[in-house]
Write a protein that holds these residues in place. Structure first.
Motif, PDB file in Angstrom:
ATOM      1  N   UNK A  66       3.836 -41.785  -6.771  1.00 29.86           N
ATOM      2  CA  UNK A  66       3.226 -41.722  -8.104  1.00 29.86           C
ATOM      3  C   UNK A  66       2.036 -42.673  -8.187  1.00 29.86           C
ATOM      4  N   UNK A  67       2.176 -43.848  -7.582  1.00 30.64           N
ATOM      5  CA  UNK A  67       1.063 -44.792  -7.543  1.00 30.64           C
ATOM      6  C   UNK A  67      -0.100 -44.217  -6.739  1.00 30.64           C
ATOM      7  N   UNK A  68       0.201 -43.582  -5.614  1.00 31.74           N
ATOM      8  CA  UNK A  68      -0.849 -42.932  -4.824  1.00 31.74           C
ATOM      9  C   UNK A  68      -1.530 -41.830  -5.626  1.00 31.74           C
ATOM     10  N   UNK A  69      -0.753 -41.084  -6.393  1.00 24.08           N
ATOM     11  CA  UNK A  69      -1.336 -40.017  -7.217  1.00 24.08           C
ATOM     12  C   UNK A  69      -2.303 -40.610  -8.247  1.00 24.08           C
ATOM     13  N   UNK A  70      -1.929 -41.739  -8.833  1.00 22.23           N
ATOM     14  CA  UNK A  70      -2.828 -42.388  -9.790  1.00 22.23           C
ATOM     15  C   UNK A  70      -4.107 -42.874  -9.104  1.00 22.23           C
ATOM     16  N   UNK A  71      -3.975 -43.347  -7.873  1.00 21.78           N
ATOM     17  CA  UNK A  71      -5.161 -43.786  -7.129  1.00 21.78           C
ATOM     18  C   UNK A  71      -6.078 -42.607  -6.815  1.00 21.78           C
ATOM     19  N   UNK A  72      -5.502 -41.462  -6.474  1.00 25.18           N
ATOM     20  CA  UNK A  72      -6.327 -40.279  -6.228  1.00 25.18           C
ATOM     21  C   UNK A  72      -7.002 -39.804  -7.509  1.00 25.18           C
ATOM     22  N   UNK A  73      -6.315 -39.928  -8.624  1.00 30.41           N
ATOM     23  CA  UNK A  73      -6.944 -39.563  -9.904  1.00 30.41           C
ATOM     24  C   UNK A  73      -8.113 -40.508 -10.211  1.00 30.41           C
ATOM     25  N   UNK A  74      -7.922 -41.796  -9.922  1.00 31.15           N
ATOM     26  CA  UNK A  74      -9.005 -42.758 -10.116  1.00 31.15           C
ATOM     27  C   UNK A  74     -10.195 -42.397  -9.233  1.00 31.15           C
ATOM     28  N   UNK A  75      -9.938 -42.061  -7.994  1.00 26.09           N
ATOM     29  CA  UNK A  75     -11.027 -41.705  -7.083  1.00 26.09           C
ATOM     30  C   UNK A  75     -11.748 -40.451  -7.547  1.00 26.09           C
ATOM     31  N   UNK A  76     -11.010 -39.479  -8.049  1.00 25.72           N
ATOM     32  CA  UNK A  76     -11.647 -38.221  -8.453  1.00 25.72           C
ATOM     33  C   UNK A  76     -12.452 -38.365  -9.738  1.00 25.72           C
ATOM     34  N   UNK A  77     -12.272 -39.449 -10.458  1.00 29.65           N
ATOM     35  CA  UNK A  77     -13.014 -39.633 -11.706  1.00 29.65           C
ATOM     36  C   UNK A  77     -14.442 -40.131 -11.465  1.00 29.65           C
ATOM     37  N   UNK A  78     -14.787 -40.477 -10.249  1.00 30.63           N
ATOM     38  CA  UNK A  78     -16.129 -40.950  -9.929  1.00 30.63           C
ATOM     39  C   UNK A  78     -16.990 -39.791  -9.424  1.00 30.63           C
ATOM     40  N   UNK A  79     -18.291 -40.008  -9.468  1.00 27.77           N
ATOM     41  CA  UNK A  79     -19.211 -38.928  -9.116  1.00 27.77           C
ATOM     42  C   UNK A  79     -19.279 -38.653  -7.619  1.00 27.77           C
ATOM     43  N   UNK A  80     -19.238 -39.705  -6.816  1.00 24.91           N
ATOM     44  CA  UNK A  80     -19.336 -39.510  -5.372  1.00 24.91           C
ATOM     45  C   UNK A  80     -18.059 -39.992  -4.700  1.00 24.91           C
ATOM     46  N   UNK A  81     -17.832 -39.468  -3.508  1.00 23.34           N
ATOM     47  CA  UNK A  81     -16.637 -39.860  -2.757  1.00 23.34           C
ATOM     48  C   UNK A  81     -16.675 -41.334  -2.413  1.00 23.34           C
ATOM     49  N   UNK A  82     -17.827 -41.828  -2.024  1.00 24.43           N
ATOM     50  CA  UNK A  82     -17.947 -43.240  -1.653  1.00 24.43           C
ATOM     51  C   UNK A  82     -17.647 -44.150  -2.837  1.00 24.43           C
ATOM     52  N   UNK A  83     -18.150 -43.785  -4.009  1.00 21.38           N
ATOM     53  CA  UNK A  83     -17.907 -44.604  -5.198  1.00 21.38           C
ATOM     54  C   UNK A  83     -16.433 -44.558  -5.597  1.00 21.38           C
TER      55      UNK A  83
END
Length: 146
Positions: A66-83
């Motif tokens: 569940x924590x990993x899922x939240x981290x992936x959601x955080x990553x997907x909220x940014x415009x670029x993959x690097x960000x």
């Protein structure tokens, strides 16, 4: 939405669904065990403790996923993959869960790591359910419960 955003969002959905499903399935033997113990006496204490340990492993891995899922959601909220991945790394370093890497891992490597955790969780869940079935079978001596 770009390709990596949809990949990260899909990974978050899959991890969340898997962790909730496996977590609830692991709770069933913990709930049913004491109920069946009242009918015929459950089984040897060592078997019961082993089943509880595997159930707790499944639940701990569910929280991790569940924590990993939240981290992936955080990553997907940014415009670029690097960000997005930099934001995840920054969060993990601020929480003191991971030291900053010189070369950050890509999205595919992170998803592969989460998949390994999913397979460990499924293996622990299978062991828990097999032990529970063995305990139920030996507790009844072949007789139907209750």
């Amino acid at each position: 939405m770009t390709q990596w955003n949809s990949t990260a969002s899909a990974a978050a959905r899959n991890l969340g669904g898997n962790s909730i499903c496996c977590g609830l399935t692991a709770l069933l033997p913990l709930i049913a065990g004491p109920i069946t113990a009242g009918c015929r006496g459950f089984a040897p204490s060592l078997g019961w403790l082993l089943m509880v340990v595997f159930c707790l492993i499944v639940l701990a891995l569910a929280v991790h996923l569940l924590f990993d899922a939240l981290l992936f959601r955080l990553a997907s909220s940014h415009e670029t993959e690097a960000a997005g991945l930099a934001a995840v790394d920054d969060l993990l370093s601020r929480m003191q869960l991971r030291k900053p890497d010189r070369t950050p891992r890509g999205l595919d490597m992170r998803i592969a790591g989460s998949r390994r955790i999913v397979w460990r969780q499924r293996l622990a869940l299978a062991a828990c359910l097999v032990i529970f079935a063995i305990l139920l079978f030996t507790a009844g001596d072949g007789q139907p419960l209750c």
